[in-house]
Structure formats: C-alpha cells, structure tokens
Design a protein around this motif. Structure first.
Motif, short mmCIF file in Angstrom:
data_model
loop_
_atom_site.label_atom_id
_atom_site.label_comp_id
_atom_site.label_asym_id
_atom_site.label_seq_id
_atom_site.Cartn_x
_atom_site.Cartn_y
_atom_site.Cartn_z
N ALA A 52 19.73 71.94 -17.84
CA ALA A 52 18.07 72.23 -17.63
C ALA A 52 17.43 70.79 -17.31
O ALA A 52 18.10 69.82 -17.40
N ASN A 53 16.08 70.97 -16.79
CA ASN A 53 15.57 69.56 -16.42
C ASN A 53 14.69 69.23 -17.67
O ASN A 53 13.49 69.69 -17.89
N SER A 54 15.43 68.73 -18.32
CA SER A 54 14.61 67.82 -19.42
C SER A 54 14.39 66.31 -19.10
O SER A 54 13.92 65.70 -20.03
N TRP A 55 14.62 66.10 -18.01
CA TRP A 55 14.53 64.44 -17.65
C TRP A 55 13.76 64.22 -16.67
O TRP A 55 13.50 62.95 -16.47
N TRP A 56 12.60 65.10 -16.35
CA TRP A 56 11.69 64.90 -15.18
C TRP A 56 10.68 63.52 -15.61
O TRP A 56 10.22 63.22 -14.68
N ARG A 57 10.47 63.48 -16.92
CA ARG A 57 9.54 62.38 -17.22
C ARG A 57 10.15 61.10 -17.24
O ARG A 57 9.43 60.08 -17.56
N ASP A 85 14.85 68.21 0.70
CA ASP A 85 14.35 67.01 1.49
C ASP A 85 12.71 67.29 1.69
O ASP A 85 12.22 66.09 2.04
N GLU A 86 12.26 68.24 1.42
CA GLU A 86 11.07 68.45 1.40
C GLU A 86 10.06 68.06 0.21
O GLU A 86 8.82 68.00 -0.21
N GLY A 87 11.00 67.46 -0.87
CA GLY A 87 10.21 67.14 -2.00
C GLY A 87 9.98 67.96 -3.32
O GLY A 87 9.19 67.77 -4.07
N ASP A 88 10.83 69.09 -3.16
CA ASP A 88 10.55 70.04 -4.37
C ASP A 88 11.74 70.09 -5.16
O ASP A 88 12.86 69.48 -4.74
N LEU A 89 11.65 70.71 -6.25
CA LEU A 89 13.03 70.69 -7.08
C LEU A 89 14.03 71.86 -6.60
O LEU A 89 13.39 72.75 -6.27
N ARG A 90 15.08 71.53 -6.60
CA ARG A 90 16.14 72.43 -6.08
C ARG A 90 16.16 73.68 -7.32
O ARG A 90 15.85 73.32 -8.30
N PRO A 91 16.52 74.91 -6.73
CA PRO A 91 16.72 75.91 -7.68
C PRO A 91 17.69 75.73 -8.63
O PRO A 91 18.56 74.81 -8.66
N GLY A 92 17.81 76.43 -9.73
CA GLY A 92 18.86 76.39 -10.88
C GLY A 92 18.23 75.55 -11.86
O GLY A 92 16.91 75.40 -12.32
N GLY A 99 9.37 80.35 -14.18
CA GLY A 99 8.63 80.73 -12.96
C GLY A 99 7.35 79.88 -12.59
O GLY A 99 6.44 80.10 -12.19
N THR A 100 7.31 78.83 -13.86
CA THR A 100 6.18 77.95 -13.63
C THR A 100 6.08 77.27 -12.35
O THR A 100 7.09 76.99 -11.74
N SER A 101 4.95 76.72 -11.76
CA SER A 101 4.81 75.86 -10.78
C SER A 101 5.53 74.47 -11.05
O SER A 101 5.64 74.06 -12.21
N PRO A 102 6.04 73.92 -9.86
CA PRO A 102 6.68 72.56 -10.31
C PRO A 102 5.78 71.20 -10.59
O PRO A 102 6.24 70.19 -10.55
N VAL A 103 4.54 71.71 -10.71
CA VAL A 103 3.60 70.46 -10.65
C VAL A 103 3.58 69.54 -11.76
O VAL A 103 3.77 68.45 -11.67
N TYR A 104 3.98 69.83 -12.93
CA TYR A 104 3.97 69.25 -14.07
C TYR A 104 5.38 68.39 -14.14
O TYR A 104 5.66 67.22 -14.75
N ASP A 142 -0.55 77.38 -11.99
CA ASP A 142 0.21 77.54 -13.19
C ASP A 142 1.52 78.01 -12.75
O ASP A 142 2.71 77.58 -13.47
N LEU A 143 1.47 78.86 -11.76
CA LEU A 143 3.03 79.60 -11.66
C LEU A 143 3.38 79.21 -9.96
O LEU A 143 2.74 78.76 -9.00
N ARG A 144 4.66 79.18 -9.80
CA ARG A 144 5.27 79.09 -8.50
C ARG A 144 4.59 80.12 -7.29
O ARG A 144 4.36 79.84 -6.55
N ASP A 145 4.79 81.33 -8.11
CA ASP A 145 4.23 82.25 -6.91
C ASP A 145 2.78 82.55 -7.55
O ASP A 145 2.29 83.63 -8.04
N PHE A 146 2.07 81.50 -7.05
CA PHE A 146 0.65 81.65 -7.47
C PHE A 146 -0.27 82.72 -6.34
O PHE A 146 -1.31 83.30 -6.72
N ALA A 147 0.59 83.39 -5.43
CA ALA A 147 -0.18 84.40 -4.66
C ALA A 147 -0.27 85.48 -5.50
O ALA A 147 -1.10 86.27 -5.20
N GLN A 148 0.83 85.83 -6.23
CA GLN A 148 0.81 86.89 -7.40
C GLN A 148 -0.14 86.80 -8.29
O GLN A 148 -0.65 87.67 -8.77
#
Length: 358
Positions: A52-57, A85-92, A99-104, A142-148
């Motif tokens: 899991a991504n516990s290292w982001w900060r 390459d686009e600066g997003d987090l890879r899946p997994g 399903g939260t947005s990757p902003v935080y 708050d969500l990655r799928d903010f259109a929903q």
C-alpha cells in the motif's frame, strides 16, 4: 493504546520555547527521521510499498526534517516505479485507496520534487492535480471519479493549496483560498461544528453515518477529526505571505480559533492524535503573523509531539481507530509527524524567543 515516550502529560503546558524544549523537539525530529530512513532500501524503495502507499508524505518529511538525500532516493524510486509519465499514481498499491482522488497523496510528492529541484516531476504532478480542482469553486475533488460525485473536501483543498504555494502555482492557490473562505462563511453552527465538504455551491450537512467522521467536526466532543482547521491555517499563512493579503491571515486566525476554543480532549486524550495538524497550522501562522498570539500554541504543540512519540522514534495513529498499528500505519503517521514537528521547530527557532533562549 499508543505507547508514549512519557507516561504523564506536562502540567502546565509550556508557553515559551525554552532551550530544553527546543533540544527535545530537535531530538524527536531526528529520531523520527532515523526511523523512516531505516525503512528505505538502497534504491529508495520504502518498506511495504508493494502492499500500500503509506510513503507518500515521507519524501517531503525527509526534506524538511533534515534528510534530503533519503528524500531524493525515494523520489527517484517513485519516478521509476510509482508515478506515470503524466504525474499520476500508478494503479494498484501505489494509488490512493478506496477510489479517493490522488490529491492528498500527489500534493506532498509535488512539494518534495520541487524542494529537491526535480521541477519536471513537480510540473507533471501539478498537471494531474489540476484535473482534480473544480475550476469554479477552487475546491479539490474528494473522489477520483468526480464525474459520478463532485464532492469537494477541506483536507484535500488545503493540501492542494499548500503544494501550489511551494511550486509557485498562483492560480491553484487562489482557488484554494477562495474555497476555504466560502466554506467558512457558509457554516451554520460555528464555533461548535465545522462542516468540511461541499458540492459546488452547496455545503454538505447531511451524510451517511459512516462518513460523518470526515464530514463534520464537533469541537466540543472527543475523538473528532480535529485536523481540518490546522491544515487550512497552514495554507492560509503561506498564502498571506506570498500575496500580502491580510484577509488570509484573518481567515487563518478564524480557523485556528475553532481549535483553541474547543475541548481540552483534543490534546489530552491518549487515544487520539487528531489534533496534529493544528501544530503545523499554528507554526505557519506564527511565522506569517508573529504578533497574532500563536507562540504559546506552537510551543504547546511542540511539547505534545514530543510526548506522543514512541520510544523507537515512530509515532502511531489514533488508537481509537487503529488499536494495533502495523508498520504501514506507523510509516505514514511518522512521516506526517516528522513534517509537522519540523515546521514547529523551524518557526520556534526563528522567533526572537527561540533565538535568544537556545
């Protein structure tokens, strides 16, 4: 229950940055940094990254905490394996959970990249972050799928604003300021309760019980998400410094007043560490607003962090929510507290009191 470095709280809480306190803050920060470094491989891979991504900060924390070499190694690993390459987090396991947005998660990586001179990485991350900011309200989705569900959130908005300050993105920072100003103005139950979410122009005040913890903070009650005002104030202090906007300082004071007017259980409940971002916010406001009465609160929170540190140098999440923390839990919380305590130490050492007494 969290194992504390001390079994008793300091009574009364200190209000001045004494040499002893500054030494203990410095030692606690260094112990936290060492704990993080011990869990980073030679290639920069943080322990548990495959789970899991516990290292982001952590790269940000290591930068401001005094270990930029470890931060650079981790960012190099993240560029190779965890970021697109686009600066997003890879899946997994690298992505934000649930399903939260990757902003935080991405915002601290943009900060670390900028501090390390990796401007191309920071710019790529900022391009992705821009997709998750409502262009009309300035709020972060708050969500990655903010259109929903276009829910916007105080925590992510303030964090997005802070990385915008560091990377010089005035447009994004203006939007975050606009959102925080509007959200506080729309509150129906201040100073007791803060509603932290919106959908566009609408403040969200009704929500399922299972989401209530993150959506409303009652400052009279125990075990609340007390961190919301602190992160808002941390951004607003920096925004005021960059823009010379005195209204942002006033807004920062209003956010911090929600915490200072709240229950003492915010600080004294041994099962909760939800107050932590207040220390960051108070320190930021002390730097931006040195005559605003923030010094005693910054000092108090420095002592609070020292007392809440484990003997091994780590910090643990709130035990009421995570009674048996594993390494991943300790990693993200220790990175957070190293970052927050570093800003407290920086603020205290730059004050006349901290300079003359150290």
């Amino acid at each position: 229950m969290t194992t504390l470095a001390s079994d008793t709280e300091t009574t009364p809480w200190p209000t001045e940055p004494t040499p002893d306190l500054l030494t203990r803050i410095s030692q606690a920060r260094a112990k936290g940094v060492a704990w993080l470094r011990d869990r980073i491989a030679d290639d920069g891979r943080p322990e548990g990254a495959e789970t899991a991504n516990s290292w982001w900060r952590a790269p940000w924390a290591l930068c401001v905490g005094g270990a930029p070499d470890a931060a650079a190694a981790m960012m190099g690993w993240a560029e190779r394996e965890a970021l697109t390459d686009e600066g997003d987090l890879r899946p997994g396991p690298y992505d934000a959970p649930g399903g939260t947005s990757p902003v935080y998660h991405l915002s601290p990586l943009a900060i670390a990249s900028w501090l390390l001179g990796r401007y191309d990485t920071a710019t790529s991350i900022n391009t992705t972050l821009a997709r998750f900011q409502n262009p009309d309200t300035g709020g972060a989705y708050d969500l990655r799928d903010f259109a929903q569900d276009p829910l916007e959130d105080n925590l992510k908005t303030a964090q997005l604003g802070f990385s915008a300050l560091v990377t010089g993105d005035r447009h994004t920072a203006d939007g975050a300021h606009r959102w925080l100003n509007r959200n506080l103005a729309d509150q129906p139950d201040l100073p007791y309760r803060l509603f932290t979410s919106r959908r566009g122009d609408t403040l969200v005040t009704h929500f399922p019980d299972e989401t209530a913890f993150l959506r409303v903070v009652d400052f009279r009650a125990p075990r609340q998400a007390y961190f919301h005002p602190g992160i808002a104030a941390a951004f607003l202090a920096g925004y005021a410094q960059q823009t010379s906007d005195a209204s942002a300082l006033r807004l920062g004071r209003e956010y911090l007043a929600l915490t200072t007017g709240g229950t003492e259980e915010q600080y004294d409940d041994p099962t909760s560490v939800q107050i932590c971002k207040f220390g960051w916010g108070a320190a930021a406001m002390l730097t931006a607003d040195p005559d605003g009465g923030h010094l005693p609160w910054t000092v108090r929170m420095g002592e609070w962090f020292v007392q809440r540190q484990r003997h091994d140098g780590a910090w643990a999440p709130s035990s009421f929510a995570t009674p048996r923390p594993g390494m991943l839990d300790l990693y993200w919380k220790t990175a957070e507290h190293v970052m927050e305590l570093s800003y407290i130490e920086h603020a205290l050492r730059s004050t006349s009191a901290g300079t003359t007494s150290a």
